[in-house]
Design a protein around this motif. Structure first.
Motif, PDB file in Angstrom:
ATOM      1  N   LYS A  13     100.243  87.665 150.631  1.00  0.00           N
ATOM      2  CA  LYS A  13     100.506  88.715 151.608  1.00  0.00           C
ATOM      3  C   LYS A  13     100.871  88.124 152.976  1.00  0.00           C
ATOM      4  O   LYS A  13     101.768  88.631 153.671  1.00  0.00           O
ATOM      5  N   GLU A  14     100.196  87.050 153.369  1.00  0.00           N
ATOM      6  CA  GLU A  14     100.499  86.427 154.656  1.00  0.00           C
ATOM      7  C   GLU A  14     101.875  85.764 154.648  1.00  0.00           C
ATOM      8  O   GLU A  14     102.629  85.854 155.624  1.00  0.00           O
ATOM      9  N   ILE A  15     102.218  85.111 153.541  1.00  0.00           N
ATOM     10  CA  ILE A  15     103.541  84.482 153.424  1.00  0.00           C
ATOM     11  C   ILE A  15     104.635  85.540 153.461  1.00  0.00           C
ATOM     12  O   ILE A  15     105.665  85.379 154.139  1.00  0.00           O
ATOM     13  N   ALA A  16     104.418  86.637 152.744  1.00  0.00           N
ATOM     14  CA  ALA A  16     105.409  87.717 152.729  1.00  0.00           C
ATOM     15  C   ALA A  16     105.599  88.304 154.120  1.00  0.00           C
ATOM     16  O   ALA A  16     106.738  88.561 154.554  1.00  0.00           O
ATOM     17  N   THR A  21     108.752  90.663 155.007  1.00  0.00           N
ATOM     18  CA  THR A  21     108.725  91.549 153.844  1.00  0.00           C
ATOM     19  C   THR A  21     107.273  91.863 153.497  1.00  0.00           C
ATOM     20  O   THR A  21     106.365  91.552 154.267  1.00  0.00           O
ATOM     21  N   SER A  22     107.051  92.490 152.369  1.00  0.00           N
ATOM     22  CA  SER A  22     105.681  92.827 151.980  1.00  0.00           C
ATOM     23  C   SER A  22     105.534  92.693 150.475  1.00  0.00           C
ATOM     24  O   SER A  22     106.523  92.676 149.737  1.00  0.00           O
ATOM     25  N   ILE A  23     104.314  92.606 150.038  1.00  0.00           N
ATOM     26  CA  ILE A  23     104.008  92.454 148.620  1.00  0.00           C
ATOM     27  C   ILE A  23     102.838  93.374 148.288  1.00  0.00           C
ATOM     28  O   ILE A  23     101.971  93.633 149.136  1.00  0.00           O
ATOM     29  N   THR A  24     102.827  93.903 147.081  1.00  0.00           N
ATOM     30  CA  THR A  24     101.745  94.801 146.692  1.00  0.00           C
ATOM     31  C   THR A  24     101.134  94.364 145.370  1.00  0.00           C
ATOM     32  O   THR A  24     101.813  93.766 144.523  1.00  0.00           O
ATOM     33  N   PHE A  25      99.871  94.687 145.216  1.00  0.00           N
ATOM     34  CA  PHE A  25      99.169  94.472 143.954  1.00  0.00           C
ATOM     35  C   PHE A  25      98.717  95.804 143.366  1.00  0.00           C
ATOM     36  O   PHE A  25      97.730  95.858 142.636  1.00  0.00           O
ATOM     37  N   MET A  26      99.466  96.852 143.704  1.00  0.00           N
ATOM     38  CA  MET A  26      99.220  98.136 143.039  1.00  0.00           C
ATOM     39  C   MET A  26      99.407  97.972 141.539  1.00  0.00           C
ATOM     40  O   MET A  26     100.228  97.170 141.088  1.00  0.00           O
ATOM     41  N   ALA A  27      98.673  98.746 140.769  1.00  0.00           N
ATOM     42  CA  ALA A  27      98.804  98.662 139.315  1.00  0.00           C
ATOM     43  C   ALA A  27     100.120  99.266 138.836  1.00  0.00           C
ATOM     44  O   ALA A  27     100.704  98.805 137.859  1.00  0.00           O
TER      45      ALA A  27
END
Length: 240
Positions: A13-16, A21-27
């Motif tokens: 998340k920090e790298i994104a 940009t952004s990253i998610t770990f939604m199912a």
């Protein structure tokens, strides 16, 4: 393992963010795509002299698998208690939208030999024999998911719970060799099982833990039920 899992997510998340940009770990972030899982591989070891040996490998033949009693009982407990511990594997409203047929997210409570349509996949042989639980989503709390896995498996050993026959065939269709139980289909259904007075969760984790998380999950359900979603607006705004 849970520490590494958490640090890995935080780092990504920090790298994104640094790259704008952004990253998610939604199912299940996208309706028309498969969701994101957090498959857990489990193996127990026992100490023999100065070496660790697999407690799952043994001289018993179960469904063509050279395994131990502990392997069967661990698997039996893990499968049997999954519905009552489901909030620790699938903790959000969105979690349950991942469980769709033919999406590589299992809906049936069964074990299969290298069968990715089963909730529990038996992998490897000999010292590498292990069980993969394909039910947890990427949104799970790894500490709770691993605790639920170990506790239910050990309870299975303590109670000598036999697993159901192996699933052979497609777990998403009716052309299989066993009748499948299913995972809860919503967080509300899962929390009702989790919080019931007779739930195995209370024996394994204690009333304080169960009541704390029940309060948290039910508040999440209340917030969701109050929300007016984009789907509702698109569906009804012009029709009604």
């Amino acid at each position: 393992m849970a520490d590494k899992h958490s640090i890995y997510k935080l780092c990504l998340k920090e790298i994104a963010e640094k790259q704008g940009t952004s990253i998610t770990f939604m199912a299940k972030p996208f309706q028309k795509q498969s969701g994101s899982g957090c498959h857990i591989h489990f193996n127990l070891s026992r100490k023999e002299g100065n070496k660790l040996r697999s407690a799952f490998f043994g001289d018993k033949d179960w469904e063509g698998i050279a395994s131990s009693d502990e392997f069967r009982w661990f698997l039996g407990g893990w499968i049997k208690f999954t519905p009552e511990l489901m909030p620790f594997y699938a903790p959000t409203i969105n979690s349950y939208k991942r469980f769709v047929a033919a999406s590589w997210a299992p809906v049936g409570l069964a074990a299969g030999r290298d069968n990715r349509t089963a909730g529990f996949r038996i992998v490897g042989d000999g010292q590498s024999l292990r069980i993969e639980n394909r039910i947890p989503g990427a949104d799970c709390n790894p500490y709770l998911a691993l605790a639920a896995s170990l506790a239910s498996g050990l309870e299975g050993i303590a109670q000598k719970i036999e697993p159901p026959p192996l699933l052979r065939g497609d777990g998403y269709t009716k052309s299989t060799t066993v009748k499948l139980g299913t995972v809860p289909r919503s967080l509300s259904e899962a929390v009702n099982l989790f919080s019931a007075p007779s739930s195995i969760s209370r024996k394994l984790f204690g009333n304080d833990i169960v009541d704390h998380y029940t309060h948290f999950y039910r508040d999440e359900i209340t917030q969701y039920n109050r929300a007016v979603t984009d789907w509702e607006v698109k569906r009804y705004f012009e029709q009604i």
